[in-house]
Design a protein around this motif. Structure first.
Motif, PDB file in Angstrom:
ATOM      1  N   THR A  40     -17.207 -19.677 -21.893  1.00 22.27           N
ATOM      2  CA  THR A  40     -16.278 -20.366 -20.994  1.00 22.27           C
ATOM      3  C   THR A  40     -15.276 -19.378 -20.401  1.00 22.27           C
ATOM      4  OG1 THR A  40     -16.506 -22.373 -22.316  1.00 22.27           O
ATOM      5  CG2 THR A  40     -14.650 -22.274 -20.811  1.00 22.27           C
ATOM      6  N   ALA A  41     -14.759 -18.481 -21.223  1.00 14.26           N
ATOM      7  CA  ALA A  41     -13.797 -17.494 -20.728  1.00 14.26           C
ATOM      8  C   ALA A  41     -14.442 -16.559 -19.707  1.00 14.26           C
ATOM      9  CB  ALA A  41     -13.234 -16.686 -21.898  1.00 14.26           C
ATOM     10  N   LEU A  45     -13.390 -16.179 -15.779  1.00  8.56           N
ATOM     11  CA  LEU A  45     -13.095 -14.850 -15.243  1.00  8.56           C
ATOM     12  C   LEU A  45     -13.936 -14.545 -14.008  1.00  8.56           C
ATOM     13  CD1 LEU A  45     -11.607 -12.135 -15.613  1.00  8.56           C
ATOM     14  CD2 LEU A  45     -13.561 -11.406 -16.979  1.00  8.56           C
ATOM     15  N   LEU A  46     -15.220 -14.871 -14.053  1.00  8.51           N
ATOM     16  CA  LEU A  46     -16.079 -14.639 -12.891  1.00  8.51           C
ATOM     17  C   LEU A  46     -15.636 -15.483 -11.697  1.00  8.51           C
ATOM     18  CD1 LEU A  46     -19.542 -14.456 -14.644  1.00  8.51           C
ATOM     19  CD2 LEU A  46     -18.422 -12.617 -13.390  1.00  8.51           C
ATOM     20  N   TRP A  47     -15.254 -16.727 -11.942  1.00 13.18           N
ATOM     21  CA  TRP A  47     -14.788 -17.582 -10.841  1.00 13.18           C
ATOM     22  C   TRP A  47     -13.469 -17.086 -10.270  1.00 13.18           C
ATOM     23  CZ3 TRP A  47     -15.819 -22.427 -14.220  1.00 13.18           C
ATOM     24  CH2 TRP A  47     -17.193 -22.712 -14.200  1.00 13.18           C
ATOM     25  N   THR A  48     -12.643 -16.462 -11.095  1.00 14.59           N
ATOM     26  CA  THR A  48     -11.369 -15.934 -10.618  1.00 14.59           C
ATOM     27  C   THR A  48     -11.569 -14.661  -9.801  1.00 14.59           C
ATOM     28  OG1 THR A  48     -10.329 -16.826 -12.605  1.00 14.59           O
ATOM     29  CG2 THR A  48      -9.088 -15.184 -11.382  1.00 14.59           C
ATOM     30  N   VAL A  55     -12.190 -11.157  -0.439  1.00 11.79           N
ATOM     31  CA  VAL A  55     -11.058 -10.630   0.334  1.00 11.79           C
ATOM     32  C   VAL A  55     -11.142  -9.112   0.477  1.00 11.79           C
ATOM     33  CG1 VAL A  55      -8.545 -10.324   0.308  1.00 11.79           C
ATOM     34  CG2 VAL A  55      -9.536 -12.542  -0.236  1.00 11.79           C
ATOM     35  N   TYR A  56     -11.442  -8.426  -0.602  1.00 11.02           N
ATOM     36  CA  TYR A  56     -11.386  -6.963  -0.574  1.00 11.02           C
ATOM     37  C   TYR A  56     -12.744  -6.279  -0.404  1.00 11.02           C
ATOM     38  CZ  TYR A  56      -6.625  -7.566  -2.174  1.00 11.02           C
ATOM     39  OH  TYR A  56      -5.316  -7.933  -2.269  1.00 11.02           O
ATOM     40  N   GLY A  57     -13.838  -7.038  -0.469  1.00 14.40           N
ATOM     41  CA  GLY A  57     -15.139  -6.395  -0.477  1.00 14.40           C
ATOM     42  C   GLY A  57     -15.965  -6.522   0.778  1.00 14.40           C
ATOM     43  N   GLY A  58     -15.532  -7.323   1.734  1.00  9.92           N
ATOM     44  CA  GLY A  58     -16.327  -7.497   2.947  1.00  9.92           C
ATOM     45  C   GLY A  58     -17.633  -8.203   2.638  1.00  9.92           C
ATOM     46  N   TRP A  59     -18.708  -7.757   3.316  1.00 13.71           N
ATOM     47  CA  TRP A  59     -20.010  -8.400   3.113  1.00 13.71           C
ATOM     48  C   TRP A  59     -20.559  -8.147   1.708  1.00 13.71           C
ATOM     49  CZ3 TRP A  59     -21.551 -12.040   6.150  1.00 13.71           C
ATOM     50  CH2 TRP A  59     -21.084 -12.071   7.451  1.00 13.71           C
ATOM     51  N   THR A  60     -20.330  -6.966   1.201  1.00 17.08           N
ATOM     52  CA  THR A  60     -20.772  -6.665  -0.155  1.00 17.08           C
ATOM     53  C   THR A  60     -20.005  -7.522  -1.156  1.00 17.08           C
ATOM     54  OG1 THR A  60     -21.168  -4.396   0.543  1.00 17.08           O
ATOM     55  CG2 THR A  60     -21.133  -4.814  -1.824  1.00 17.08           C
ATOM     56  N   GLY A  61     -18.732  -7.697  -0.903  1.00 25.35           N
ATOM     57  CA  GLY A  61     -17.916  -8.558  -1.767  1.00 25.35           C
ATOM     58  C   GLY A  61     -18.366 -10.002  -1.723  1.00 25.35           C
ATOM     59  N   LEU A  62     -18.821 -10.443  -0.548  1.00 27.83           N
ATOM     60  CA  LEU A  62     -19.340 -11.805  -0.441  1.00 27.83           C
ATOM     61  C   LEU A  62     -20.590 -11.976  -1.297  1.00 27.83           C
ATOM     62  CD1 LEU A  62     -19.219 -14.608   0.916  1.00 27.83           C
ATOM     63  CD2 LEU A  62     -20.677 -13.656   2.713  1.00 27.83           C
ATOM     64  N   LEU A  63     -21.457 -10.997  -1.255  1.00 28.49           N
ATOM     65  CA  LEU A  63     -22.655 -11.046  -2.090  1.00 28.49           C
ATOM     66  C   LEU A  63     -22.281 -11.053  -3.574  1.00 28.49           C
ATOM     67  CD1 LEU A  63     -25.747 -10.920  -2.431  1.00 28.49           C
ATOM     68  CD2 LEU A  63     -25.520  -8.437  -2.408  1.00 28.49           C
ATOM     69  N   LEU A  64     -21.358 -10.189  -3.958  1.00 30.12           N
ATOM     70  CA  LEU A  64     -20.915 -10.158  -5.354  1.00 30.12           C
ATOM     71  C   LEU A  64     -20.235 -11.464  -5.753  1.00 30.12           C
ATOM     72  CD1 LEU A  64     -19.543  -6.521  -5.659  1.00 30.12           C
ATOM     73  CD2 LEU A  64     -21.629  -7.455  -6.643  1.00 30.12           C
ATOM     74  N   ALA A  65     -19.496 -12.076  -4.847  1.00 33.91           N
ATOM     75  CA  ALA A  65     -18.834 -13.346  -5.148  1.00 33.91           C
ATOM     76  C   ALA A  65     -19.856 -14.455  -5.380  1.00 33.91           C
ATOM     77  CB  ALA A  65     -17.878 -13.722  -4.015  1.00 33.91           C
ATOM     78  N   VAL A  66     -20.891 -14.479  -4.558  1.00 30.85           N
ATOM     79  CA  VAL A  66     -21.941 -15.489  -4.742  1.00 30.85           C
ATOM     80  C   VAL A  66     -22.621 -15.300  -6.090  1.00 30.85           C
ATOM     81  CG1 VAL A  66     -24.191 -16.260  -3.883  1.00 30.85           C
ATOM     82  CG2 VAL A  66     -22.310 -15.899  -2.289  1.00 30.85           C
ATOM     83  N   LEU A  67     -22.926 -14.056  -6.420  1.00 32.73           N
ATOM     84  CA  LEU A  67     -23.539 -13.777  -7.722  1.00 32.73           C
ATOM     85  C   LEU A  67     -22.599 -14.141  -8.875  1.00 32.73           C
ATOM     86  CD1 LEU A  67     -25.273 -10.365  -6.983  1.00 32.73           C
ATOM     87  CD2 LEU A  67     -26.365 -12.591  -7.291  1.00 32.73           C
ATOM     88  N   ALA A  68     -21.320 -13.846  -8.732  1.00 31.12           N
ATOM     89  CA  ALA A  68     -20.348 -14.149  -9.786  1.00 31.12           C
ATOM     90  C   ALA A  68     -20.208 -15.649  -9.989  1.00 31.12           C
ATOM     91  CB  ALA A  68     -18.990 -13.532  -9.447  1.00 31.12           C
ATOM     92  N   VAL A  69     -20.136 -16.398  -8.894  1.00 34.57           N
ATOM     93  CA  VAL A  69     -20.031 -17.861  -9.014  1.00 34.57           C
ATOM     94  C   VAL A  69     -21.300 -18.434  -9.627  1.00 34.57           C
ATOM     95  CG1 VAL A  69     -19.888 -20.005  -7.693  1.00 34.57           C
ATOM     96  CG2 VAL A  69     -18.327 -18.132  -7.188  1.00 34.57           C
ATOM     97  N   GLY A  70     -22.451 -17.933  -9.208  1.00 35.54           N
ATOM     98  CA  GLY A  70     -23.712 -18.421  -9.770  1.00 35.54           C
ATOM     99  C   GLY A  70     -23.837 -18.128 -11.250  1.00 35.54           C
ATOM    100  N   TYR A  71     -23.523 -16.916 -11.655  1.00 36.75           N
ATOM    101  CA  TYR A  71     -23.637 -16.577 -13.069  1.00 36.75           C
ATOM    102  C   TYR A  71     -22.559 -17.271 -13.895  1.00 36.75           C
ATOM    103  CZ  TYR A  71     -24.620 -13.908 -17.250  1.00 36.75           C
ATOM    104  OH  TYR A  71     -24.948 -13.550 -18.536  1.00 36.75           O
ATOM    105  N   GLY A  72     -21.373 -17.451 -13.330  1.00 30.61           N
ATOM    106  CA  GLY A  72     -20.327 -18.197 -14.024  1.00 30.61           C
ATOM    107  C   GLY A  72     -20.736 -19.642 -14.262  1.00 30.61           C
ATOM    108  N   THR A  73     -21.387 -20.248 -13.269  1.00 39.58           N
ATOM    109  CA  THR A  73     -21.890 -21.610 -13.430  1.00 39.58           C
ATOM    110  C   THR A  73     -22.971 -21.663 -14.490  1.00 39.58           C
ATOM    111  OG1 THR A  73     -21.382 -22.044 -11.109  1.00 39.58           O
ATOM    112  CG2 THR A  73     -22.899 -23.555 -12.193  1.00 39.58           C
TER     113      THR A  73
END
Length: 96
Positions: A40-41, A45-48, A55-73
């Motif tokens: 859970t923690a 953390l991944l969702w945060t 915000v800081y990663g551009g297109w690469t950050g968007l890809l990492l955010a999608v992966l982080a949200v998916g793995y966090g879920t």
């Protein structure tokens, strides 16, 4: 606090149980680990971190955010052990 003789007898019983039924001992040992809180923690953390990646990663950050949200879920859904959590839209079936 146990007497040394009682402690030796108890340790002997535990050793014998571990030899006779190692599968049971693995299950009991697994129950004492706080994996649910850890998963859970990590999910929180991944969702945060996901918005910061956007915000800081551009297109690469968007890809990492999608992966982080998916793995966090995934971690959040698997926090109860190996059994998957039922989906919220599934209704329990009533047997006639």
């Amino acid at each position: 606090m146990l007497d040394p003789t009682d402690k030796a007898a108890f340790d002997g019983m535990v050793t014998q149980l571990r030899e006779v039924d190692p599968r049971f001992c693995r299950r009991v040992d697994r129950m004492s680990r706080p994996k649910r809180r850890l998963k859970t923690a990590h999910a929180i953390l991944l969702w945060t971190v996901a918005p910061l990646c956007i915000v800081y990663g551009g297109w690469t950050g968007l890809l990492l955010a999608v992966l982080a949200v998916g793995y966090g879920t995934y971690l959040f859904n698997r926090r109860n052990g190996t059994s998957p959590a039922p989906m919220w839209w599934t209704a329990p079936r009533k047997h006639a």
